[in-house]
Every structure is written in C-alpha cells, then in structure tokens.
Design a protein around this motif. Structure first.
Motif, PDB file in Angstrom:
ATOM      1  N   GLU A   1      -7.783   1.239  -7.701  1.00 57.75           N
ATOM      2  CA  GLU A   1      -7.063   0.077  -7.195  1.00 57.75           C
ATOM      3  C   GLU A   1      -7.282  -1.145  -8.081  1.00 57.75           C
TER       4      GLU A   1
ATOM      5  N   LYS B   1      -3.479   3.172  -0.332  1.00 58.33           N
ATOM      6  CA  LYS B   1      -4.006   2.645  -1.591  1.00 58.33           C
ATOM      7  C   LYS B   1      -3.237   1.391  -1.984  1.00 58.33           C
TER       8      LYS B   1
ATOM      9  N   ARG C   1      -8.413  -3.086   1.129  1.00 56.99           N
ATOM     10  CA  ARG C   1      -7.869  -2.008   0.316  1.00 56.99           C
ATOM     11  C   ARG C   1      -8.622  -0.718   0.602  1.00 56.99           C
ATOM     12  N   ASP C   2      -8.169   0.368  -0.028  1.00 59.59           N
ATOM     13  CA  ASP C   2      -8.774   1.689   0.122  1.00 59.59           C
ATOM     14  C   ASP C   2      -8.901   2.047   1.601  1.00 59.59           C
TER      15      ASP C   2
ATOM     16  N   TYR D   1       0.841  -1.194   0.000  1.00 58.61           N
ATOM     17  CA  TYR D   1       0.000   0.000   0.000  1.00 58.61           C
ATOM     18  C   TYR D   1       0.882   1.252   0.000  1.00 58.61           C
TER      19      TYR D   1
END
Length: 271
Positions: free
Chosen positions: A194, A255, A241-242, A30
């Motif tokens: 993503e 990210k 994620r995110d 990330y």
C-alpha cells in the motif's frame, strides 16, 4: 450482510475546545477481494471497490460520503450490490443524520433515512424512510467520537477497551457494543504494497494495528459471538488501510489503492 459501514466507524469528532487527535480530510479508494469463505456461505468469488470521503472540522461538523460496491459470485448466481451512504455528525457529537441507498443489480432495494439526537436519558432516533418511526435507545456515541476515543487510547498505549456505537447501519434501530484491541505502534515496511502504490501522503507514518468486534447489545443468547469484526492499520491522522472485514461465514480484504488529501477546513474561531 451488515453493511460495510462498519467501516463508517473510521471517521471522528470532539468538542471544539478540546485538544486531541487531528483528523485529516481525505478521499480513500480501496480495492476489495475475497479473503476466505466457508462452504456454508456458498460464495465462490468476490470483488469490488470502496470509496470513503471524510470532511469537516470540530466547529463545522463532519461529513462522510461512502460507497461500497461488490460483485458476489455463488454456485448458482452472481449479484452486484451498491451501497451509498452519507452521514453528518455535529462537532459536539450530539446530533447525527444518515442516509443510505442500497441497490441490487442496479435496482433500488432499500432506502434508509433518519436522525439521532443525544438526550439526557439516552438516544432519540427518528426514522423517515422506509417508514416513519421513533425510537428510544441507550446512551452512546456516534462514529466520529468513536474513532477519536480509539486514537486517544491508542496514543496513551491502552491496548484493550470496550465501548458502544450508533452508526445508523442496518435499520437504524440498534446500538452496538464494540470490543477494541490495539496493537503496538509500528512503522511500515519498505515492501508494504500500500505504501509502494504511490501513496506518498502516508510516507513513513507509523500506524497501530487495530481489531474491532461488533456485538448487538440486545442479543440475549448464550455464548455471545460478534456479528462481524474488522481489522485494519490506523494512522494517527485517521487514515485507515489494509482492511479485513469478517462476517463469520466469509471475509473480504480491502487494499488502499488511492489516497487524496482534501482542503483543510477553516480554523475554528477562538472563544
């Protein structure tokens, strides 16, 4: 700051004989960036990288290797921090070990090493470093169980629940209460950055938006505020994620920029 190992709650475990969510061994990278910062924080810039590697199975236990590197700029100084954590949780969620080394500007600032064992009346924690210490804490669960509980409730359509967690963070001396909010299951949008970042392993896999607030169980203050909170998109296989990690005075975004699946563990032997 409490270590971003709040993120370590995103790993999981259950008894080998119980069917449930199947977590995929993986390595996720990330990119980190400043989301927002108050004047009181003094932070003018933040950038970094987080690497999270999850491996194991219900019969072998679960290992997480986690590295969190940030460059934080303030009005007066720029500082680089590097946190390296390894944890192991057995398949039944009864034993947990943790090692964390924290560096500031390449110099070792702190090393924490210990184990936690579930006992009939609570949790027994043994700290080996920085100093030997023995603690008795409230009965709780470890990070792997915490995630499987979340995935199980999300799959059943439960949108809100409260639970507790021990992850060995900070000084390894506390159990946290977590308040979890799960949104409606959704499909990634075609322009999701993503997904577009060549993350074909996720494909069109659906996800749940999740928000978790962390509270200190021993905080007897008046209006209880979370020590921090984290929001993310959670896929059914355990990939997240995110990310947004909010520490009150400032928050950072994470990210997903690279995702690699690791070899599947051997099947657990039939009993």
């Amino acid at each position: 700051m409490r270590r971003a190992a709040a993120f370590l709650i995103l790993a999981a475990s259950a008894a080998p004989a119980v069917a449930g969510p199947q977590l995929v061994p993986h390595r996720a990278v990330y990119d980190l960036a400043l989301d927002k910062a108050s004047d009181r924080s003094g932070i003018t810039g933040l950038a970094g990288r987080m690497v999270y590697e999850f491996n194991g199975s219900p019969c072998e236990g679960y290992t997480v290797n986690f590295r969190f590197v940030t460059q934080i700029d303030t009005r007066d100084v720029s500082r680089m921090t590097d946190q390296q954590t390894t944890t192991f949780e057995d398949g039944e969620g009864k034993n947990f070990s943790f090692v964390t080394k924290s560096y500031v500007d390449s110099s070792l600032d702190k090393e924490l090493r210990g184990t936690a064992t579930k006992e009939p009346n609570g949790l027994h924690v043994k700290i080996e470093k920085p100093e030997k210490e023995s603690l008795e804490l409230a009965s709780t669960q470890f990070p792997t169980q915490h995630l499987l509980e979340l995935l199980g409730k999300a799959d059943k359509g439960e949108n809100f629940f409260e639970t507790t967690l021990f992850d060995g963070s900070e000084d390894g001396d506390r159990v946290m209460t977590t308040t979890v909010v799960v949104g409606k299951k959704a499909e990634p949008k075609a322009d999701d950055p993503e997904i577009k970042a060549d993350l074909k392993l996720l494909g069109k896999d659906s996800f749940w938006p999740v928000d978790i607030a962390y509270f200190d169980m021993h905080d007897d203050g008046g209006e209880e505020l979370p020590e921090y909170r984290i929001s993310f998109k959670l896929h059914p296989n355990g990939v997240t994620r995110d990310l947004v990690m909010d520490y009150g005075d400032f928050s950072m975004k994470g990210k997903l920029v690279n995702l690699a699946l690791l070899p599947e563990p051997k099947s657990c032997p039939q009993k």
